[in-house]
Design an enzyme around this catalytic site. Structure first.
Site, PDB file in Angstrom:
ATOM      1  N   TYR A 238       0.767  -1.180   0.095  1.00 22.75           N
ATOM      2  CA  TYR A 238      -0.009  -0.056  -0.058  1.00 22.75           C
ATOM      3  C   TYR A 238       0.665   1.283   0.163  1.00 22.75           C
ATOM      4  O   TYR A 238       0.609   2.045  -0.827  1.00 22.75           O
ATOM      5  CB  TYR A 238      -0.788   0.097   1.025  1.00 22.75           C
ATOM      6  CG  TYR A 238      -1.958   1.054   1.397  1.00 22.75           C
ATOM      7  CD1 TYR A 238      -3.168   1.105   0.507  1.00 22.75           C
ATOM      8  CD2 TYR A 238      -1.697   2.203   2.344  1.00 22.75           C
ATOM      9  CE1 TYR A 238      -4.222   2.093   0.854  1.00 22.75           C
ATOM     10  CE2 TYR A 238      -2.676   3.044   2.559  1.00 22.75           C
ATOM     11  CZ  TYR A 238      -3.925   3.120   1.486  1.00 22.75           C
ATOM     12  OH  TYR A 238      -4.867   4.021   1.698  1.00 22.75           O
TER      13      TYR A 238
ATOM     14  N   LYS B 247       0.936   4.231  -2.943  1.00 20.11           N
ATOM     15  CA  LYS B 247       0.729   5.565  -2.566  1.00 20.11           C
ATOM     16  C   LYS B 247       1.749   6.419  -2.825  1.00 20.11           C
ATOM     17  O   LYS B 247       1.501   7.683  -3.168  1.00 20.11           O
ATOM     18  CB  LYS B 247       0.154   5.453  -1.134  1.00 20.11           C
ATOM     19  CG  LYS B 247      -1.202   4.975  -0.850  1.00 20.11           C
ATOM     20  CD  LYS B 247      -2.409   5.500  -1.870  1.00 20.11           C
ATOM     21  CE  LYS B 247      -3.727   5.015  -1.380  1.00 20.11           C
ATOM     22  NZ  LYS B 247      -4.757   5.416  -2.303  1.00 20.11           N
TER      23      LYS B 247
HETATM   24  P1  NAP Z   1     -13.421   2.096   1.226  1.00 15.03           P
HETATM   25  O1  NAP Z   1     -14.289   2.481   1.980  1.00 15.03           O
HETATM   26  O2  NAP Z   1     -12.737   0.695   1.114  1.00 15.03           O
HETATM   27  O3  NAP Z   1     -13.921   2.447  -0.200  1.00 15.03           O
HETATM   28  C1  NAP Z   1     -12.983   2.156  -1.197  1.00 15.03           C
HETATM   29  C2  NAP Z   1     -14.024   1.879  -2.555  1.00 15.03           C
HETATM   30  O4  NAP Z   1     -13.303   1.540  -3.728  1.00 15.03           O
HETATM   31  C3  NAP Z   1     -15.113   0.646  -2.227  1.00 15.03           C
HETATM   32  O5  NAP Z   1     -16.501   0.994  -2.862  1.00 15.03           O
HETATM   33  C4  NAP Z   1     -14.281  -0.417  -3.265  1.00 15.03           C
HETATM   34  O6  NAP Z   1     -15.329  -1.234  -3.780  1.00 15.03           O
HETATM   35  C5  NAP Z   1     -13.791   0.422  -4.397  1.00 15.03           C
HETATM   36  N1  NAP Z   1     -12.805  -0.279  -5.367  1.00 15.03           N
HETATM   37  C6  NAP Z   1     -11.800  -1.228  -4.592  1.00 15.03           C
HETATM   38  N2  NAP Z   1     -11.312  -1.687  -5.817  1.00 15.03           N
HETATM   39  C7  NAP Z   1     -11.733  -1.113  -6.789  1.00 15.03           C
HETATM   40  C8  NAP Z   1     -11.660  -1.420  -8.461  1.00 15.03           C
HETATM   41  N3  NAP Z   1     -10.657  -2.129  -8.905  1.00 15.03           N
HETATM   42  N4  NAP Z   1     -12.513  -0.447  -9.179  1.00 15.03           N
HETATM   43  C9  NAP Z   1     -13.105   0.413  -8.770  1.00 15.03           C
HETATM   44  N5  NAP Z   1     -13.412   0.273  -7.447  1.00 15.03           N
HETATM   45  C10 NAP Z   1     -12.946  -0.109  -6.562  1.00 15.03           C
HETATM   46  O7  NAP Z   1     -12.132   3.036   1.319  1.00 15.03           O
HETATM   47  P2  NAP Z   1     -12.006   4.616   1.858  1.00 15.03           P
HETATM   48  O8  NAP Z   1     -11.487   4.567   3.100  1.00 15.03           O
HETATM   49  O9  NAP Z   1     -13.164   5.441   1.635  1.00 15.03           O
HETATM   50  O10 NAP Z   1     -10.545   4.864   0.870  1.00 15.03           O
HETATM   51  C11 NAP Z   1     -10.807   5.774  -0.141  1.00 15.03           C
HETATM   52  C12 NAP Z   1      -9.373   6.038  -0.608  1.00 15.03           C
HETATM   53  O11 NAP Z   1      -8.897   6.877   0.248  1.00 15.03           O
HETATM   54  C13 NAP Z   1      -8.572   4.845  -1.139  1.00 15.03           C
HETATM   55  O12 NAP Z   1      -7.746   4.980  -2.122  1.00 15.03           O
HETATM   56  C14 NAP Z   1      -7.639   4.774   0.272  1.00 15.03           C
HETATM   57  O13 NAP Z   1      -6.430   4.023   0.046  1.00 15.03           O
HETATM   58  C15 NAP Z   1      -7.533   6.239   0.682  1.00 15.03           C
HETATM   59  N6  NAP Z   1      -7.085   6.543   2.200  1.00 15.03           N
HETATM   60  C16 NAP Z   1      -8.256   6.082   2.897  1.00 15.03           C
HETATM   61  C17 NAP Z   1      -7.602   6.390   4.378  1.00 15.03           C
HETATM   62  C18 NAP Z   1      -8.545   6.046   5.378  1.00 15.03           C
HETATM   63  O14 NAP Z   1      -8.119   6.272   6.635  1.00 15.03           O
HETATM   64  N7  NAP Z   1      -9.635   5.602   5.110  1.00 15.03           N
HETATM   65  C19 NAP Z   1      -6.408   7.048   4.461  1.00 15.03           C
HETATM   66  C20 NAP Z   1      -5.549   7.429   3.752  1.00 15.03           C
HETATM   67  C21 NAP Z   1      -5.948   7.059   2.098  1.00 15.03           C
HETATM   68  P3  NAP Z   1     -15.442  -2.802  -3.245  1.00 15.03           P
HETATM   69  O15 NAP Z   1     -16.224  -2.554  -1.950  1.00 15.03           O
HETATM   70  O16 NAP Z   1     -16.242  -3.794  -4.214  1.00 15.03           O
HETATM   71  O17 NAP Z   1     -13.985  -3.109  -2.745  1.00 15.03           O
END
Ligand code: NAP
Length: 253
Positions: free
Chosen positions: A154, A158
């Site tokens: 990851y 990133k």
């Molecule tokens: P999340 O709740 O897990 O949502 C991610 C979404 O992306 C899910 O709906 C997932 O669908 C979809 N997805 C996964 N693989 C995909 C693909 N191949 N094609 C299209 N859609 C896909 O995550 P989040 O926390 O909102 O995170 C959103 C972004 O922010 C991510 O890039 C994450 O790395 C980044 N981020 C998050 C945090 C945090 O603390 N939450 C911190 C830093 C960065 P499925 O349900 O089908 O898998």
């Protein structure tokens, strides 16, 4: 006189969490927004809820790491909402493990979704942006780009997104396209809930522990990230490109 057409944005991974928060914010900014996600029921449900509030929203089911699905998705967006000139590469997955335990499949999957996905989506969308002579790409990186135990895949993905951001900013600037990155710290979503569950720590105990280490003493919410994305996607941010903004409740080291 007719109203000017709204900008059309595509937000990947927008069925829930940060992506949904970004989509809601861009709608509030007056854009038409395509929610793109792998999760078909989730993306349709979110789009229907927003449509019922009067928003101009599309629901697109696609895997961002599949070139054929990406091409078909963008054709659908163009047909239903118009040519997309704003792209937020937000779709993501985690498959955490220490290096000695990390499976090759987990390395590949995480790099495919974050890096190959952002590459394919940016490559396909830049055609609309360069033709329009205007565009905005925002890549969602992470504070984990600076290194985090158990996240070799990851953090590499990133950090890679930050390099992609800078190179695309150099290549696309002459076409009126800016490319920036938002790097969130801890944000309360299903992704971080899954991390707590994997560690075997109840969510109610996990969040306060993390908050104690954050300078502003609270966890992030999707709207915090959406606010930063909204700035980079705005008309007025046209002289800002190739930047990485950490949105983490304090400085990162
Ligand atoms: P999340 O709740 O897990 O949502 C991610 C979404 O992306 C899910 O709906 C997932 O669908 C979809 N997805 C996964 N693989 C995909 C693909 N191949 N094609 C299209 N859609 C896909 O995550 P989040 O926390 O909102 O995170 C959103 C972004 O922010 C991510 O890039 C994450 O790395 C980044 N981020 C998050 C945090 C945090 O603390 N939450 C911190 C830093 C960065 P499925 O349900 O089908 O898998």
């Amino acid at each position: 006189m007719s109203e000017p057409s709204p900008r059309v944005a595509v937000v990947t991974g927008a069925a829930r969490g940060i992506g949904l928060g970004i989509a809601e914010r861009l709608l509030g900014d007056g854009m038409a927004v395509a929610l793109l996600d792998l999760d078909a029921p989730g993306v349709k449900e979110s789009a229907e809820r927003l449509r019922a509030l009067g928003a101009r929203v599309g629901a697109v089911v696609a895997d961002v790491s599949d070139p054929g699905q990406v091409a078909a998705a963008l054709q659908q967006v163009e047909r239903e909402l118009g040519p997309p000139t704003v792209l937020v590469n937000n779709a993501g997955v985690t498959r955490d493990a220490y290096l000695f335990k990390m499976k090759v499949e987990d390395w590949d999957l995480v790099l495919q979704v974050h890096l190959r996905g952002a590459f394919l989506m940016s490559q396909a969308t830049q055609a609309y942006m360069t033709q329009a002579g205007w565009g905005r790409i925002v890549n969602i990186s992470s504070a984990s780009a600076l290194g985090l135990r158990g996240q070799a895949n990851y953090s590499a993905a990133k950090a890679g997104l930050q390099g992609l951001t800078k190179t695309l900013a150099l290549e696309l600037g002459r076409f009126g396209v800016t490319v920036n990155s938002v790097a969130p710290g801890f944000v309360m979503t299903d992704m971080t809930r899954a991390t707590a569950a994997r560690l075997g720590i109840p969510w109610e105990e996990y969040v306060p522990k993390i908050e104690a280490e954050i300078p502003v003493r609270r966890a992030g919410v999707p709207a915090d990230i959406a606010h930063a994305v909204s700035y980079f996607a705005s008309e007025g941010a046209g002289y800002v490109s190739g930047q990485v903004l950490y949105v983490a409740g304090g400085p990162t080291s």
